[in-house]
Motif scaffolding. Structure first.
Motif, mmCIF file in Angstrom:
data_model
loop_
_atom_site.group_PDB
_atom_site.id
_atom_site.type_symbol
_atom_site.label_atom_id
_atom_site.label_comp_id
_atom_site.label_asym_id
_atom_site.label_seq_id
_atom_site.Cartn_x
_atom_site.Cartn_y
_atom_site.Cartn_z
ATOM 1 N N ILE A 143 111.331 76.425 -34.258
ATOM 2 C CA ILE A 143 112.080 75.901 -33.120
ATOM 3 C C ILE A 143 111.209 75.202 -32.079
ATOM 4 C CG2 ILE A 143 113.822 77.685 -33.419
ATOM 5 C CD1 ILE A 143 112.674 79.147 -31.037
ATOM 6 N N VAL A 144 109.890 75.384 -32.133
ATOM 7 C CA VAL A 144 109.021 74.784 -31.114
ATOM 8 C C VAL A 144 109.104 73.263 -31.146
ATOM 9 C CG1 VAL A 144 106.625 74.427 -30.416
ATOM 10 C CG2 VAL A 144 107.440 76.721 -30.937
ATOM 11 N N PHE A 145 108.985 72.673 -32.328
ATOM 12 C CA PHE A 145 108.966 71.214 -32.442
ATOM 13 C C PHE A 145 110.276 70.580 -31.970
ATOM 14 C CE2 PHE A 145 109.167 67.263 -35.115
ATOM 15 C CZ PHE A 145 108.176 66.576 -34.415
ATOM 16 N N PRO A 146 111.465 71.065 -32.404
ATOM 17 C CA PRO A 146 112.709 70.493 -31.870
ATOM 18 C C PRO A 146 112.840 70.631 -30.360
ATOM 19 C CG PRO A 146 113.163 71.735 -33.857
ATOM 20 C CD PRO A 146 111.741 72.018 -33.489
ATOM 21 N N ILE A 147 112.363 71.749 -29.809
ATOM 22 C CA ILE A 147 112.440 71.926 -28.357
ATOM 23 C C ILE A 147 111.566 70.903 -27.645
ATOM 24 C CG2 ILE A 147 111.807 73.483 -26.473
ATOM 25 C CD1 ILE A 147 112.776 75.800 -28.152
ATOM 26 N N LEU A 148 110.389 70.627 -28.189
ATOM 27 C CA LEU A 148 109.507 69.626 -27.586
ATOM 28 C C LEU A 148 110.149 68.236 -27.618
ATOM 29 C CD1 LEU A 148 105.997 70.724 -28.941
ATOM 30 C CD2 LEU A 148 106.910 71.009 -26.625
ATOM 31 N N ILE A 149 110.808 67.903 -28.746
ATOM 32 C CA ILE A 149 111.498 66.613 -28.828
ATOM 33 C C ILE A 149 112.624 66.548 -27.797
ATOM 34 C CG2 ILE A 149 112.876 65.093 -30.291
ATOM 35 C CD1 ILE A 149 111.404 66.137 -32.684
ATOM 36 N N PHE A 150 113.362 67.641 -27.666
ATOM 37 C CA PHE A 150 114.461 67.688 -26.699
ATOM 38 C C PHE A 150 113.934 67.498 -25.275
ATOM 39 C CE2 PHE A 150 117.031 70.445 -23.838
ATOM 40 C CZ PHE A 150 118.177 69.667 -23.807
ATOM 41 N N LEU A 151 112.862 68.187 -24.922
ATOM 42 C CA LEU A 151 112.287 68.047 -23.587
ATOM 43 C C LEU A 151 111.761 66.624 -23.366
ATOM 44 C CD1 LEU A 151 110.370 71.443 -23.239
ATOM 45 C CD2 LEU A 151 112.581 70.806 -22.241
ATOM 46 N N GLY A 152 111.206 66.021 -24.423
ATOM 47 C CA GLY A 152 110.752 64.640 -24.314
ATOM 48 C C GLY A 152 111.893 63.675 -24.039
ATOM 49 N N SER A 153 113.040 63.874 -24.723
ATOM 50 C CA SER A 153 114.198 62.998 -24.491
ATOM 51 C C SER A 153 114.750 63.180 -23.087
ATOM 52 C CB SER A 153 115.282 63.275 -25.536
ATOM 53 O OG SER A 153 115.865 64.558 -25.348
ATOM 54 N N VAL A 154 114.730 64.418 -22.584
ATOM 55 C CA VAL A 154 115.196 64.667 -21.215
ATOM 56 C C VAL A 154 114.319 63.939 -20.210
ATOM 57 C CG1 VAL A 154 115.456 66.449 -19.430
ATOM 58 C CG2 VAL A 154 116.299 66.875 -21.743
ATOM 59 N N SER A 155 112.993 64.035 -20.377
ATOM 60 C CA SER A 155 112.087 63.367 -19.433
ATOM 61 C C SER A 155 112.242 61.850 -19.491
ATOM 62 C CB SER A 155 110.639 63.762 -19.739
ATOM 63 O OG SER A 155 110.252 63.343 -21.030
ATOM 64 N N MET A 156 112.433 61.298 -20.700
ATOM 65 C CA MET A 156 112.627 59.855 -20.823
ATOM 66 C C MET A 156 113.939 59.413 -20.174
ATOM 67 S SD MET A 156 110.028 58.402 -22.297
ATOM 68 C CE MET A 156 109.050 59.550 -21.314
ATOM 69 N N SER A 157 114.982 60.212 -20.318
ATOM 70 C CA SER A 157 116.276 59.852 -19.719
ATOM 71 C C SER A 157 116.207 59.897 -18.196
ATOM 72 C CB SER A 157 117.365 60.796 -20.227
ATOM 73 O OG SER A 157 117.116 62.139 -19.832
ATOM 74 N N ILE A 158 115.469 60.859 -17.639
ATOM 75 C CA ILE A 158 115.309 60.919 -16.180
ATOM 76 C C ILE A 158 114.576 59.675 -15.677
ATOM 77 C CG2 ILE A 158 114.195 62.164 -14.301
ATOM 78 C CD1 ILE A 158 114.696 64.746 -15.834
ATOM 79 N N SER A 159 113.526 59.295 -16.386
ATOM 80 C CA SER A 159 112.789 58.082 -16.005
ATOM 81 C C SER A 159 113.684 56.849 -16.104
ATOM 82 C CB SER A 159 111.560 57.914 -16.909
ATOM 83 O OG SER A 159 110.693 59.026 -16.815
ATOM 84 N N LEU A 160 114.546 56.820 -17.129
ATOM 85 C CA LEU A 160 115.457 55.691 -17.296
ATOM 86 C C LEU A 160 116.464 55.634 -16.152
ATOM 87 C CD1 LEU A 160 116.658 53.345 -18.918
ATOM 88 C CD2 LEU A 160 117.933 55.038 -20.255
ATOM 89 N N LEU A 161 117.020 56.782 -15.762
ATOM 90 C CA LEU A 161 117.986 56.813 -14.665
ATOM 91 C C LEU A 161 117.348 56.360 -13.357
ATOM 92 C CD1 LEU A 161 119.881 60.153 -15.403
ATOM 93 C CD2 LEU A 161 120.808 57.839 -15.545
ATOM 94 N N ILE A 162 116.122 56.785 -13.121
ATOM 95 C CA ILE A 162 115.417 56.352 -11.908
ATOM 96 C C ILE A 162 115.199 54.843 -11.942
ATOM 97 C CG2 ILE A 162 113.250 56.513 -10.635
ATOM 98 C CD1 ILE A 162 113.045 59.425 -11.551
#
Length: 356
Positions: A143-162
């Protein structure tokens, strides 16, 4: 009366008209996706609200579904409002509707639309990560790798919204494009990886069931895998089309983006429907056991109602160990009657149906 091209908006080329059509078509396709999602949400809420056999309602799932409904409704409503502003309220904006879309993409009503769809994506991806972790018994190395991908997508989406909410940046600027492609690529990768690993585990369990009990009790796995593949493929196909069309600056992106923003919640909603109907993987299943009420046979051949505990973690073994089921004791590798064997198979098949 025949239609004349002279009635087209003055000063707009065919490419301008195609861009405007793509925006309108995307809004309509998004409304279709919202209608499908709304029906699934109503069914899920009805099933979740009915008092289950355990006597407890799953309040966190009810809240989750309501949050999806609110966010999807806000996203669909604000998207429609922005289209109205573009083609009706401010039709005479200098440069026309296309210039309005490019220049004012960061207007609050449109940022609210985009934010709602991003939050829906967080909830749906988070649900998939949680279900994946449960199916794999919360094994850290899985589960570590999928969680890291999920956190990466969240950070990218926040940067996109900004980025898109900043004046003069917009959705199609070079800086926003990097975050957009990274965000949707990570989301696409996450869905493909999770679906593949979930289906792979179900396929493995199906083979174990087939070797123990035959084809009759493996149909559940086939239907579940088909549901997962079909529901995930819808989002995956739309996601892939959007990423490619956005990277190539094609107007197709405008057609698929609204439907992708809403339709990404359809797959998790199908899973919640299975949960609400008692046919989804739960903590007991993940731990390797499943208790089901059934009929067993005692030493004299009479039927007794009892609870049968089936350890799914031992599906790979030909023996189940010793399990006491009332008046009958199952010894390692043996069954006291063919009917007991059939009951064990049916109970294990029922536990298999818990797989998402």
């Amino acid at each position: 009366m025949s239609l004349s091209k002279d009635w087209a908006p003055p000063g707009e080329t065919e490419s301008d008209l195609w861009l405007e059509r793509s925006n309108l078509d995307g809004m309509m396709l998004g409304c279709v996706a919202y209608g499908i999602l709304f029906v699934l949400i109503v069914q899920a809420l009805q099933s979740l609200w009915r008092k289950p056999r355990t006597g407890r309602r799953s309040w966190w799932l009810i809240i989750y579904v309501i949050c999806i409904l609110i966010l999807a409704t806000v996203g669909a409503g604000t998207n429609i409002k922005f289209i109205e502003m573009t083609y009706i309220d401010y039709r005479n904006y200098p440069g026309g509707p296309n210039a309005f879309t490019f220049d004012l993409y960061g207007t609050p009503i449109n940022v609210a639309d985009f934010t709602a769809f991003v939050l829906v994506n967080w909830l749906t991806d988070g649900m998939m990560v949680y279900r994946f972790s449960m199916i794999w018994n919360f094994k850290p190395f899985m589960i570590v790798f999928p969680i890291l991908i999920f956190l990466g997508s969240v950070s990218m989406s926040i940067s996109l919204l900004i980025g898109i909410s900043s004046p003069g940046v917009g959705f199609w600027s070079a800086s926003a494009a990097r975050f957009t492609i990274a965000y949707w690529s990570l989301t696409l990768s996450l869905n493909v990886i999770l679906t593949t690993l979930i289906v792979g585990r179900l396929w493995f369990m199906r083979r174990q069931m087939h070797s123990l009990f035959g084809k009759e009790y493996t149909r559940t796995y086939t239907s579940i895998m088909a549901m997962l593949i079909e529901s995930a493929s819808i989002v995956t196909v739309f996601d892939f089309i959007f990423v490619v069309s956005y990277a190539r600056n094609s107007n197709v992106q405008n057609v698929v983006l609204p439907a992708l923003g809403i339709g990404q919640a359809i797959g998790p909603m199908l899973i919640i429907l299975r949960v609400a109907n008692g046919r989804a993987w739960n903590k007991d299943t993940a731990a390797g056991t499943r208790t089901a009420t059934g009929l067993t046979w005692n030493a004299s051949g009479r039927k007794n109602a009892s609870n049968t505990v089936v350890p799914l973690s031992e599906l790979g073994n030909k023996s189940f160990g010793t399990h006491n089921t009332g008046s009958v004791t199952k010894t390692e590798g043996g069954f006291n009657s063919p009917s007991e064997y059939d009951l064990r198979a049916k109970t294990t098949a029922a536990a298999a149906e818990e797989a998402v």
